[in-house]
Design a protein around this motif. Sequence first.
Motif, PDB file in Angstrom:
ATOM      1  N   SER A 105       0.821  -1.211   0.000  1.00 60.71           N
ATOM      2  CA  SER A 105       0.000   0.000   0.000  1.00 60.71           C
ATOM      3  C   SER A 105       0.852   1.257   0.000  1.00 60.71           C
ATOM      4  O   SER A 105       0.455   2.288  -0.544  1.00 60.71           O
ATOM      5  CB  SER A 105      -0.936  -0.001   1.205  1.00 60.71           C
ATOM      6  OG  SER A 105      -0.204   0.041   2.420  1.00 60.71           O
ATOM      7  N   TRP A 162      -6.767   0.618  -0.171  1.00 61.81           N
ATOM      8  CA  TRP A 162      -5.871  -0.449  -0.606  1.00 61.81           C
ATOM      9  C   TRP A 162      -6.626  -1.764  -0.776  1.00 61.81           C
ATOM     10  O   TRP A 162      -6.451  -2.477  -1.771  1.00 61.81           O
ATOM     11  CB  TRP A 162      -4.729  -0.612   0.386  1.00 61.81           C
ATOM     12  CG  TRP A 162      -3.777  -1.738   0.066  1.00 61.81           C
ATOM     13  CD1 TRP A 162      -3.549  -2.857   0.805  1.00 61.81           C
ATOM     14  CD2 TRP A 162      -2.925  -1.844  -1.083  1.00 61.81           C
ATOM     15  NE1 TRP A 162      -2.609  -3.655   0.194  1.00 61.81           N
ATOM     16  CE2 TRP A 162      -2.209  -3.060  -0.967  1.00 61.81           C
ATOM     17  CE3 TRP A 162      -2.697  -1.034  -2.197  1.00 61.81           C
ATOM     18  CZ2 TRP A 162      -1.287  -3.481  -1.917  1.00 61.81           C
ATOM     19  CZ3 TRP A 162      -1.777  -1.457  -3.145  1.00 61.81           C
ATOM     20  CH2 TRP A 162      -1.085  -2.665  -3.000  1.00 61.81           C
ATOM     21  N   ARG A 220      -6.648  -3.271  -4.660  1.00 62.59           N
ATOM     22  CA  ARG A 220      -5.555  -4.229  -4.874  1.00 62.59           C
ATOM     23  C   ARG A 220      -5.938  -5.397  -5.771  1.00 62.59           C
ATOM     24  O   ARG A 220      -5.097  -5.952  -6.482  1.00 62.59           O
ATOM     25  CB  ARG A 220      -5.027  -4.744  -3.531  1.00 62.59           C
ATOM     26  CG  ARG A 220      -6.022  -5.550  -2.725  1.00 62.59           C
ATOM     27  CD  ARG A 220      -5.486  -5.926  -1.350  1.00 62.59           C
ATOM     28  NE  ARG A 220      -4.239  -6.654  -1.439  1.00 62.59           N
ATOM     29  CZ  ARG A 220      -3.589  -7.116  -0.374  1.00 62.59           C
ATOM     30  NH1 ARG A 220      -4.060  -6.914   0.838  1.00 62.59           N
ATOM     31  NH2 ARG A 220      -2.463  -7.793  -0.528  1.00 62.59           N
TER      32      ARG A 220
END
Length: 379
Positions: free
Chosen positions: A129, A178, A182
């Motif tokens: 992150s 994040w 992701r």
Amino acid sequence: MTLLPSRLSALRREASRMLGDPDRKPVGQILREMAHWRRTRPSPLREYVALALYRQSAGDPRHYLGNDEWRTLVRSWRTDEAARAFRDKGAFHRTVSEIEGVRQPRRLGGIEAGAYLHPDGRTTALEASTDLAGVLRKVVAENETPLFLKPAEGREGKGAFRLGAGDLADGVLPEAVWEGVRGDAYMVEAVVRQHAALDALYPESLNTARFVTCRSDGAPPQIVGVFLRVGSGGRPVDNVGGLFAPLDLASGRLVGPLRQTVADGGEAFDRHPDTGVAVQDLVVPDVSEAVETVRRVASAFAYPVVGWDIGFSEAGPVLIEGNDWPGTTKLQAATGGLLANPAFAAFLRRRSIWPEVQAWSGGEGHRAAPPLASLSSAA
């Protein structure tokens, strides 16, 4: 059947709100309309309440479409291939960029397959992150703008995030961002800086006009309805828990108060509840240019019904996105039942599903269709 306590409590709240509404129809009329809805509609009776059809101002409930009816209609013309032109935000952006005179938010990159894709073709690997936080912090600084991250495929702003310099100051990305990006592909855009008039009304979100258009094969697109969506309660988006009101295209003014949906409380406000700005004082800028923007982009997509979201910047209207499956609750609450809308009704009459639509509305030949007088007369 035993109702759960939570459902029973919700029913009591709905009944109390309905019976206490100053715009309520006579109780006898409401009961007749509810009975007719149950006989003719695929949608459950709660849709009658969700659409606030118990209000005098709503008029004849036979003019309205519940969610189940709307789902049937959309599925009658929708194909996955055609819908992908809207769901794939990258492809949508590229198509619109070729239409002269249509502004879009500025693309500043993308996130895909564990990498940040820069506009110049470079890529930066994102293994943690902190890697993404570092990239986004630099993008914010170089472009002097907050960022809007939205899924490359999706609709109605779901899964989107807004990030500014303050969110990235310590080099740490908010965990929710994040976790959201992701495993998915995202587009990164500059936040549209909205016109001062709309920023004064509510500055925490981009307040957009939702235009709904329809078009038949070979015919130019028609505008079915327009309403302004306004954020509230500190939320960064205008389409979740927000307010809405019809937008008059001739004057740029809102018609009536800002309203909540029944699900969000059903209240009406002459002033924005957060900022106190009077609704009657607002003039939405560049409305005629927004109409032209919608006509241009709707003409470029051969799709029957689309919801277009238009933001208003100091430079003029900005097309935020197009939705192949626009919701109808706010549209109908703002502009009236779709089956009484001349443009939409004419569109439906050209389609094979029209006989089924007539049955929903209690049209000619439907066995359960009472005359209008029996629905509207007081008890």
